[in-house]
Design a protein around this motif. Structure first.
Motif, PDB file in Angstrom:
ATOM      1  N   MET A   1       0.829  -1.208   0.000  1.00 55.90           N
ATOM      2  CA  MET A   1       0.000   0.000   0.000  1.00 55.90           C
ATOM      3  C   MET A   1       0.866   1.262   0.000  1.00 55.90           C
ATOM      4  N   TYR A   2       1.990   1.210   0.677  1.00 53.23           N
ATOM      5  CA  TYR A   2       2.894   2.362   0.730  1.00 53.23           C
ATOM      6  C   TYR A   2       3.463   2.686  -0.652  1.00 53.23           C
TER       7      TYR A   2
ATOM      8  N   ALA B   1       2.154   1.989  -3.550  1.00 51.78           N
ATOM      9  CA  ALA B   1       1.110   1.937  -4.575  1.00 51.78           C
ATOM     10  C   ALA B   1       1.229   3.062  -5.590  1.00 51.78           C
TER      11      ALA B   1
ATOM     12  N   ASN C   1       1.685   2.442  -9.442  1.00 48.85           N
ATOM     13  CA  ASN C   1       0.720   2.987 -10.394  1.00 48.85           C
ATOM     14  C   ASN C   1       1.439   3.733 -11.523  1.00 48.85           C
TER      15      ASN C   1
ATOM     16  N   THR D   1      -6.382   1.896  -6.654  1.00 49.94           N
ATOM     17  CA  THR D   1      -7.034   1.999  -5.351  1.00 49.94           C
ATOM     18  C   THR D   1      -8.151   0.977  -5.227  1.00 49.94           C
TER      19      THR D   1
ATOM     20  N   LEU E   1      -5.586  -1.593  -3.557  1.00 51.83           N
ATOM     21  CA  LEU E   1      -5.531  -1.031  -2.212  1.00 51.83           C
ATOM     22  C   LEU E   1      -6.760  -1.336  -1.361  1.00 51.83           C
TER      23      LEU E   1
ATOM     24  N   CYS F   1      -6.538  -4.864  -0.027  1.00 52.06           N
ATOM     25  CA  CYS F   1      -5.439  -4.921   0.942  1.00 52.06           C
ATOM     26  C   CYS F   1      -5.847  -4.266   2.263  1.00 52.06           C
ATOM     27  N   THR F   2      -6.529  -3.143   2.166  1.00 52.45           N
ATOM     28  CA  THR F   2      -6.996  -2.456   3.373  1.00 52.45           C
ATOM     29  C   THR F   2      -7.988  -3.320   4.139  1.00 52.45           C
TER      30      THR F   2
END
Length: 145
Positions: free
Chosen positions: A66-67, A69, A73, A97, A101, A104-105
Motif C-alpha cells: 500500500m505504501y 502503490a 501505479n 485503489t 488497495l 489490501c486495506t
C-alpha cells in the motif's frame, strides 16, 4: 448541499464505470484477484491457527504494498502495454485503489480485528484463572479456620 450530492453521484458513477468497463478476463487481473483471495484465506487460516508470526509478516507486506502503490501505479501506467491490453492506470490512481488497495486495506482490517479478538480471549482466560486461584486460596483459608 446539492454540490455534495452531485460530487457523490459523480464518484459513485466513476466507481461503477471502472468496475464494469474492466476486462476481468485479462491474465494479470486474474492473478491480482487470485492474490487477494489467497491473502483472505491466509487471514482466516492465521486467525484459526493463531499463527502470529505469519500474520504479522503478511500484514507488514500488505502495508508495504500500500505504501508503494503510487510508485507502482506510475510504473504500470508507463509500461501497461507489456502486460495489459488497455491502459487502466490513471494519474489519480482510482484503478489501483479499487483493485489493489481496497482489498489490501480490508485484509489489514481483518488482521487487526483478529488480533483484537485473540487479545480479548487471552485477557478473559487470564482473568478466569485469577478468579479460580483466588477462590482456591479463599477455600484453603476457610479450611484452616
Amino acid at each position: 448541499m446539492d454540490m455534495e450530492v452531485e460530487q457523490y453521484e459523480a464518484h459513485r458513477k466513476l466507481f461503477w464505470d471502472v468496475i464494469y468497463k474492466t476486462d476481468w478476463s485479462e491474465s494479470w487481473l486474474v492473478a491480482v484477484e487470485t492474490f487477494h483471495v489467497l491473502i483472505f484465506c491466509l487471514v482466516i487460516l492465521c486467525h484459526r491457527a493463531s499463527w502470529h508470526g505469519l500474520s504479522g509478516f503478511i500484514f507488514m507486506a500488505l502495508l508495504a504494498l500500500m505504501y508503494f502503490a503510487q510508485y507502482l501505479n506510475t510504473l504500470a501506467a508507463e509500461r501497461y502495454a507489456l502486460f495489459s491490453r488497455e491502459q487502466y492506470f490513471d494519474s489519480d490512481g482510482l484503478f489501483i485503489t479499487l483493485i489493489v488497495l481496497l482489498p489490501c486495506t480490508i485484509n489489514c482490517i481483518l488482521f487487526i480485528i483478529s488480533w483484537l479478538l485473540q487479545s480479548w480471549n487471552l485477557m478473559a482466560d487470564i482473568k478466569c484463572r485469577q478468579i479460580r486461584i483466588s477462590q482456591a486460596a479463599s477455600a484453603g483459608d476457610k479450611k484452616r479456620d
